[in-house]
Design a protein around this motif. Structure first.
Motif, mmCIF file in Angstrom:
data_model
loop_
_atom_site.group_PDB
_atom_site.id
_atom_site.type_symbol
_atom_site.label_atom_id
_atom_site.label_comp_id
_atom_site.label_asym_id
_atom_site.label_seq_id
_atom_site.Cartn_x
_atom_site.Cartn_y
_atom_site.Cartn_z
ATOM 1 N N HIS A 123 19.185 50.919 -8.030
ATOM 2 C CA HIS A 123 18.218 51.863 -8.593
ATOM 3 C C HIS A 123 18.191 53.159 -7.789
ATOM 4 C CE1 HIS A 123 14.685 53.401 -10.584
ATOM 5 N NE2 HIS A 123 14.014 53.451 -9.431
ATOM 6 N N LYS A 124 18.220 53.074 -6.478
ATOM 7 C CA LYS A 124 18.169 54.278 -5.634
ATOM 8 C C LYS A 124 19.431 55.124 -5.802
ATOM 9 C CE LYS A 124 14.955 52.489 -2.147
ATOM 10 N NZ LYS A 124 13.881 53.440 -2.491
ATOM 11 N N ILE A 125 20.574 54.480 -5.935
ATOM 12 C CA ILE A 125 21.803 55.223 -6.179
ATOM 13 C C ILE A 125 21.712 55.953 -7.522
ATOM 14 C CG2 ILE A 125 24.287 55.029 -6.617
ATOM 15 C CD1 ILE A 125 23.540 54.637 -3.700
ATOM 16 N N GLN A 126 21.193 55.269 -8.514
ATOM 17 C CA GLN A 126 21.029 55.890 -9.838
ATOM 18 C C GLN A 126 20.051 57.065 -9.778
ATOM 19 O OE1 GLN A 126 19.865 52.443 -12.124
ATOM 20 N NE2 GLN A 126 21.986 51.909 -12.669
ATOM 21 N N GLN A 127 18.991 56.919 -8.972
ATOM 22 C CA GLN A 127 18.034 58.012 -8.784
ATOM 23 C C GLN A 127 18.715 59.236 -8.186
ATOM 24 O OE1 GLN A 127 14.764 55.641 -6.653
ATOM 25 N NE2 GLN A 127 13.603 57.302 -7.599
ATOM 26 N N LEU A 128 19.532 58.994 -7.171
ATOM 27 C CA LEU A 128 20.211 60.102 -6.504
ATOM 28 C C LEU A 128 21.211 60.764 -7.450
ATOM 29 C CD1 LEU A 128 20.535 61.662 -3.855
ATOM 30 C CD2 LEU A 128 22.259 59.990 -3.156
ATOM 31 N N GLU A 129 21.929 59.969 -8.215
ATOM 32 C CA GLU A 129 22.879 60.531 -9.174
ATOM 33 C C GLU A 129 22.163 61.369 -10.227
ATOM 34 O OE1 GLU A 129 26.622 57.408 -9.229
ATOM 35 O OE2 GLU A 129 24.828 56.872 -10.382
#
Length: 296
Positions: free
Chosen positions: A34-40
């Motif tokens: 989820h955090k990677i998706q947020q950053l992307e």
């Protein structure tokens, strides 16, 4: 940009796996995803390719790694710089070749720990190539490596010269030329080790190819296998002396052009010299200035 997202991204990039990053960060795997998706979403670009073998960085992700390392390191340095205390404390991560750690560093580390008990010191052993990478990527504050190391982002400081010797079993007859052992198995550290590279260079210069290479992870294993007659190795004399006195191995002098390796201490030019690192550098210089630079 959320610093925590950068922190998760960098761990994921270094581990090359969401599950491994989650384990290291003590997060749920879904939380990391989820955090990677947020950053992307925040950066409006894809940072990782997802495939059956796991993940790999996209070109955008590769660019962000460099910036994330600098940003997170700058934040850590800012916290250290704003600390009220000038007394050395906090984390200090130093790298070293295994041979240097075994023979040259114990006295230095003992003295440093006695004087600065509030420093959370850790020593990572491994080959030169690994340590250069770790210093460049802010994973280590400094490292003892085989030099010289020519890199625009690094500062290097000479520590000592080590004499290299060819090491055989104690029963082996004297060696006057490397050609006499061309059929022997060469016992070496894993790739990235400067001693292994020097051994390979020596053989190439003499027009030889190793009959067989056996790779080991620890110094004691190499010494033990040499002692048992499994093969020969190239090591600093300082490592070999005690084992030779015990009758376990025999050392053989090399021609001058092959015999010296310089040990350097490297650190990043742009990194903050914290009180802990400053005290370590002072202690290191004091320790090695007491002894000859050529340590044979």
């Amino acid at each position: 940009m959320d610093i925590q997202l950068l922190h998760v991204f960098l761990h994921t990039a270094r581990e090359g796996s969401i599950s491994k990053a989650a384990q290291k960060l003590s997060y749920a795997q879904s939380n990391v995803t989820h955090k990677i998706q947020q950053l992307e979403a925040d950066l409006q670009t894809q940072l990782f390719y997802r495939h059956n073998r796991g993940i790999s960085l996209t070109p955008s992700g590769q660019i962000l790694v460099s910036y994330a390392e600098k940003i997170l390191n700058t934040i850590q340095e800012a916290r250290a710089a704003l600390s009220d205390s000038s007394v050395p404390s906090g984390p200090l991560h130093i790298g070293s070749m295994e041979t240097t750690a075994a023979v040259r560093l114990p006295k230095l580390l003992a003295s440093y720990h006695t004087q600065y008990p509030d420093v959370d010191f850790s020593l990572v052993t491994g080959p030169t190539e690994q340590h250069v990478h770790a210093v460049l990527h802010y994973e280590l504050q400094g490292a003892f490596v085989a030099g010289p190391i020519e890199h625009p982002e690094l500062v290097q400081e000479k520590v000592m010269d080590e004499e290299m010797v060819l090491v055989t079993s104690a029963s082996h007859p004297p060696i006057s030329s490397i050609h006499e052992v061309r059929t022997h198995t060469m016992l070496v550290f894993r790739k990235g080790c400067s001693y292994r590279e020097k051994f390979s260079h020596l053989l190439q210069e003499e027009g030889l190819s190793p009959a067989k290479l056996m790779e080991f992870g620890t110094l004691e294993t190499i010494i033990g296998c040499v002692s048992a007659g499994l093969g020969i190795s190239l090591l600093p004399r300082s490592i070999v002396v005690a084992h030779e006195q015990q009758g376990r191995v025999r050392s053989h002098i090399l021609p001058d052009k092959y015999s010296l390796v310089t040990t350097m201490f490297i650190r990043r030019k742009d990194a903050l010299i914290t009180p802990a690192l400053s005290a370590f550098l002072t202690e290191m210089r004091s320790q090695f200035q007491e002894n000859p630079k050529r340590c044979f």
